[in-house]
Design a protein around this motif. Structure first.
Motif, mmCIF file in Angstrom:
data_model
loop_
_atom_site.group_PDB
_atom_site.id
_atom_site.type_symbol
_atom_site.label_atom_id
_atom_site.label_comp_id
_atom_site.label_asym_id
_atom_site.label_seq_id
_atom_site.Cartn_x
_atom_site.Cartn_y
_atom_site.Cartn_z
ATOM 1 N N MET B 1 0.737 -1.616 0.316
ATOM 2 C CA MET B 1 0.098 -0.099 0.431
ATOM 3 C C MET B 1 0.518 1.083 0.326
ATOM 4 N N VAL B 2 2.232 1.445 -0.073
ATOM 5 C CA VAL B 2 3.419 1.924 0.170
ATOM 6 C C VAL B 2 3.424 2.657 -1.437
ATOM 7 N N GLN B 3 2.729 3.952 -1.433
ATOM 8 C CA GLN B 3 3.788 4.927 -3.164
ATOM 9 C C GLN B 3 5.264 3.768 -3.178
ATOM 10 N N GLN B 4 5.167 3.953 -4.572
ATOM 11 C CA GLN B 4 6.248 4.097 -4.907
ATOM 12 C C GLN B 4 7.393 4.963 -4.983
ATOM 13 N N SER B 5 6.712 5.710 -6.429
ATOM 14 C CA SER B 5 7.531 6.397 -6.543
ATOM 15 C C SER B 5 7.737 7.526 -5.840
ATOM 16 N N VAL B 6 9.146 8.385 -5.969
ATOM 17 C CA VAL B 6 8.939 9.891 -5.037
ATOM 18 C C VAL B 6 9.590 10.928 -5.607
ATOM 19 N N GLU B 7 8.725 11.257 -7.315
ATOM 20 C CA GLU B 7 8.368 11.994 -7.578
ATOM 21 C C GLU B 7 7.609 13.134 -6.659
ATOM 22 N N PRO B 8 7.011 12.995 -6.212
ATOM 23 C CA PRO B 8 6.084 13.870 -5.346
ATOM 24 C C PRO B 8 7.001 14.472 -4.604
ATOM 25 N N VAL B 9 7.597 13.836 -3.599
ATOM 26 C CA VAL B 9 8.744 14.173 -2.868
ATOM 27 C C VAL B 9 9.704 15.166 -3.524
ATOM 28 N N LEU B 10 9.867 14.797 -4.428
ATOM 29 C CA LEU B 10 11.114 16.074 -5.269
ATOM 30 C C LEU B 10 10.805 17.022 -5.939
ATOM 31 N N ALA B 11 9.250 16.602 -6.433
ATOM 32 C CA ALA B 11 8.816 17.917 -6.541
ATOM 33 C C ALA B 11 7.998 19.535 -5.823
ATOM 34 N N ALA B 12 8.476 18.667 -4.463
ATOM 35 C CA ALA B 12 8.373 19.262 -3.370
ATOM 36 C C ALA B 12 9.610 20.159 -2.981
ATOM 37 N N GLY B 13 10.264 19.412 -3.250
ATOM 38 C CA GLY B 13 11.972 20.055 -3.194
ATOM 39 C C GLY B 13 12.432 20.419 -1.510
ATOM 40 N N SER B 14 11.858 18.803 -1.195
ATOM 41 C CA SER B 14 12.358 18.692 0.282
ATOM 42 C C SER B 14 13.415 17.750 0.406
ATOM 43 N N ALA B 15 13.808 16.608 -1.021
ATOM 44 C CA ALA B 15 14.933 16.176 -0.673
ATOM 45 C C ALA B 15 15.690 16.415 -2.333
ATOM 46 N N LYS B 16 16.919 15.322 -2.059
ATOM 47 C CA LYS B 16 17.585 16.056 -2.990
ATOM 48 C C LYS B 16 17.481 14.585 -3.687
ATOM 49 N N THR B 17 17.286 14.691 -5.247
ATOM 50 C CA THR B 17 17.234 14.141 -5.953
ATOM 51 C C THR B 17 18.152 12.868 -6.190
ATOM 52 N N PRO B 18 17.794 11.336 -6.379
ATOM 53 C CA PRO B 18 19.211 10.697 -5.993
ATOM 54 C C PRO B 18 19.484 10.306 -7.926
ATOM 55 N N ARG B 19 20.399 9.606 -8.460
ATOM 56 C CA ARG B 19 21.068 10.290 -9.617
ATOM 57 C C ARG B 19 20.553 8.377 -10.139
ATOM 58 N N THR B 20 20.488 7.540 -9.165
ATOM 59 C CA THR B 20 19.835 5.891 -9.656
ATOM 60 C C THR B 20 19.094 5.361 -9.488
ATOM 61 N N ALA B 21 17.855 4.005 -9.565
ATOM 62 C CA ALA B 21 17.120 3.641 -9.342
ATOM 63 C C ALA B 21 17.637 3.165 -7.644
ATOM 64 N N ARG B 22 18.559 2.938 -7.345
ATOM 65 C CA ARG B 22 18.555 2.393 -6.062
ATOM 66 C C ARG B 22 18.558 2.825 -5.544
ATOM 67 N N GLY B 23 19.263 4.115 -5.512
ATOM 68 C CA GLY B 23 19.444 5.253 -5.176
ATOM 69 C C GLY B 23 17.530 6.039 -4.868
ATOM 70 N N GLU B 24 16.755 6.077 -5.491
ATOM 71 C CA GLU B 24 15.196 5.945 -5.357
ATOM 72 C C GLU B 24 14.503 4.994 -3.802
ATOM 73 N N LYS B 25 15.695 4.164 -4.255
ATOM 74 C CA LYS B 25 14.478 2.535 -3.695
ATOM 75 C C LYS B 25 15.191 2.748 -1.976
ATOM 76 N N THR B 26 16.777 3.742 -2.042
ATOM 77 C CA THR B 26 17.196 3.835 -0.595
ATOM 78 C C THR B 26 15.634 4.522 0.056
ATOM 79 N N MET B 27 15.994 5.956 -0.737
ATOM 80 C CA MET B 27 14.850 7.329 -0.706
ATOM 81 C C MET B 27 13.753 6.956 0.134
ATOM 82 N N ARG B 28 13.032 5.539 -1.050
ATOM 83 C CA ARG B 28 11.643 4.914 -0.766
ATOM 84 C C ARG B 28 12.030 4.454 1.269
ATOM 85 N N LYS B 29 12.888 3.826 0.974
ATOM 86 C CA LYS B 29 13.144 3.039 2.142
ATOM 87 C C LYS B 29 13.299 3.663 3.618
ATOM 88 N N ILE B 30 13.848 5.061 3.301
ATOM 89 C CA ILE B 30 14.080 6.381 4.443
ATOM 90 C C ILE B 30 12.515 6.801 4.464
#
Lengths: 209, 209
Positions: B1-30
């Motif tokens: 049930m947990v949102q997979q994409s981190v795009e809305p978070v990045l669009a709001a500018g409250s996080a730094k953009t991950p450079r890889t798919a693995r980075g996105e996964k890590t951000m999602r875990k956090i």
């Protein structure tokens, strides 16, 4: 504009009963100072020392009435809750019918919120600082709306409602009022009469017999 | 049930953009760990150490994506906001008409709130921890409702509304939804379909052409 009686606070049990009229006055001074302090700084940045200093009472006096900063915060929520109720009471009694009374009450609430923006911060922060007071505040407001709808139904001014309908619509109406206050009285400014009239048209259409 | 994409978070500018798919996964875990930690303990009792430990990522990794605990909290609000939107999107597209879509969306929201009670605590605490994210959340939700009402009016499914009426009714509808979720999904339990149907009847009566 500040509520004079401390009775609602005492009824909720978050303060110790003053034994004299002078004691009541002192408790009122502490509550007024707490509104200013918590409203400006929030709970964690506020201190009992600073509140008693604002209220011009001795630090020891504080503990005659309140056990802790948390207890004072809970008392302040009861106080705000009573103040809102007192503020809208005259409007409620002037309505041409039950739904017109709700319109007038909403307009009175919106005017109150515009000049007492700190009320939102206090009530909202109580979810974290005094969760029982937070819940009691909203349950009390919703119960009052529900009983007005019930009376309205008896008078034939509101359509017949099941118990669940009455509860759902009371919480729905309260939610409308709270968010309209946030948007049009605290964050922005819009004519209270106009906003209340627009919102009330929906209630009337859905609740007329 | 947990949102997979981190795009809305990045669009709001409250996080730094991950450079890889693995980075996105890590951000999602956090973000997922943050939801659990802040939801259970609240902001002040939560720590970055404990969140990275829950997420099973190194402490240093945290700072690759977020500047501070506050920034993470703001990102989490954006994430929750997007998750709610994603959750109700299918319901919105299934409605027989504009107002039926609002009924289905409310029912979906009530079901979501019943199984994600921590969402209330996160959004509500953001008023104090990340006030900009708090305001943006509600403004975004209200704007979406307002534009659905506008589309509905174009289709002849909603009566013609002035700009002020549209805004007032969008905030009113959002307030209804938020408080119905608090009362009937978080604090108590009531059939989501039934609660949504009762509330929607009011909207329909007031908004039908």
């Amino acid at each position: 504009m500040v509520q004079q009686s401390v009775e609602p606070v005492l009824a909720a049990g978050s303060a110790k009963t003053p034994r004299t009229a002078r004691g009541e006055k002192t408790m009122r001074k502490i509550l007024n100072a707490a509104l200013a302090e918590f409203g400006e700084r929030g709970f964690s940045e506020s201190s009992i020392v600073s509140i008693t200093s604002r209220a011009k009472v001795a630090l020891g006096t504080f503990y005659t009435y309140f056990d802790s900063k948390e207890a004072l915060f809970a008392a302040l929520v009861e106080d705000m809750s009573a103040q809102v109720r007192e503020e809208v009471a005259p409007a409620l009694s002037e309505g041409a019918d039950t739904l017109d009374a709700e319109r007038r009450a909403l307009a009175a609430y919106l005017r109150f919120a515009a000049t007492h923006k700190e009320v939102y911060r206090i009530i909202d922060e109580s979810e974290f600082v005094a969760p029982e007071a937070y819940r009691r505040h909203y349950e009390t407001v919703a119960d009052r709306i529900a009983s007005r709808l019930e009376t309205g139904a008896c008078k034939g001014e509101v359509r017949g409602l099941t118990a669940l309908e009455r509860d759902v619509l009371a919480w729905a109406a309260m939610g409308m009022n709270v968010f309209l206050g946030l948007r049009f009285s605290v964050w922005g400014k819009e004519d209270a009469e106009e906003v209340a009239a627009i919102a009330n048209r929906i209630l009337r259409a859905g609740l007329e017999p």
